[in-house]
Design a protein around this motif. Structure first.
Motif, PDB file in Angstrom:
ATOM      1  N   GLU A  24      -6.538   4.629  -1.364  1.00 47.66           N
ATOM      2  CA  GLU A  24      -5.306   4.331  -1.820  1.00 47.66           C
ATOM      3  C   GLU A  24      -4.288   4.553  -0.498  1.00 47.66           C
ATOM      4  OE1 GLU A  24      -1.922   6.369  -4.664  1.00 47.66           O
ATOM      5  OE2 GLU A  24      -4.097   6.372  -5.160  1.00 47.66           O
ATOM      6  N   ASP A  25      -4.534   5.487   0.507  1.00 47.93           N
ATOM      7  CA  ASP A  25      -3.213   5.465   1.516  1.00 47.93           C
ATOM      8  C   ASP A  25      -3.374   4.390   2.543  1.00 47.93           C
ATOM      9  OD1 ASP A  25      -2.397   8.339   0.862  1.00 47.93           O
ATOM     10  OD2 ASP A  25      -4.070   9.256   1.723  1.00 47.93           O
ATOM     11  N   SER A  28      -2.021   1.341   0.664  1.00 53.51           N
ATOM     12  CA  SER A  28      -0.682   1.190   0.601  1.00 53.51           C
ATOM     13  C   SER A  28       0.175   1.178   1.949  1.00 53.51           C
ATOM     14  CB  SER A  28      -0.141   2.495  -0.217  1.00 53.51           C
ATOM     15  OG  SER A  28      -0.196   3.847   0.370  1.00 53.51           O
ATOM     16  N   GLN A  29      -0.233   1.503   3.029  1.00 55.12           N
ATOM     17  CA  GLN A  29       0.467   1.598   4.102  1.00 55.12           C
ATOM     18  C   GLN A  29       0.301   0.043   4.749  1.00 55.12           C
ATOM     19  OE1 GLN A  29      -1.577   4.287   6.818  1.00 55.12           O
ATOM     20  NE2 GLN A  29      -0.552   6.038   6.008  1.00 55.12           N
ATOM     21  N   GLU A  32       2.548  -2.002   2.639  1.00 49.76           N
ATOM     22  CA  GLU A  32       3.870  -1.989   2.744  1.00 49.76           C
ATOM     23  C   GLU A  32       4.321  -2.779   4.086  1.00 49.76           C
ATOM     24  OE1 GLU A  32       7.043   1.673   3.830  1.00 49.76           O
ATOM     25  OE2 GLU A  32       5.115   2.217   2.717  1.00 49.76           O
TER      26      GLU A  32
END
Length: 67
Positions: A24-25, A28-29, A32
């Motif tokens: 997830e981290d 999402s980075q 984005e």
């Protein structure tokens, strides 16, 4: 040595997203950053919001840049 996300081009970011879809981290980075890049490249509203003369001017300006 691996590239940082900011050093990756959009194709590499897409591959990174695919490889890290379960983290997830990381996902999402990267997502984005990819979305931010798309916003930066936005220049014109959709054609439905521009009158015909303005669209023709935009196309003509682009054609003149290529010559």
């Amino acid at each position: 040595m691996k590239k940082s996300l900011s050093q990756m081009n959009n194709k590499e970011l897409g591959q990174y997203l695919s490889e890290n879809r379960n983290d997830e981290d990381k996902f999402s980075q990267a997502l984005e950053l990819l979305i931010t890049r798309k916003k930066e490249n936005f220049k014109y509203p959709p054609p439905s919001e521009i009158d015909r003369e303005e669209i023709e001017e935009i196309f003509q300006a682009k054609l003149n840049q290529k010559q």
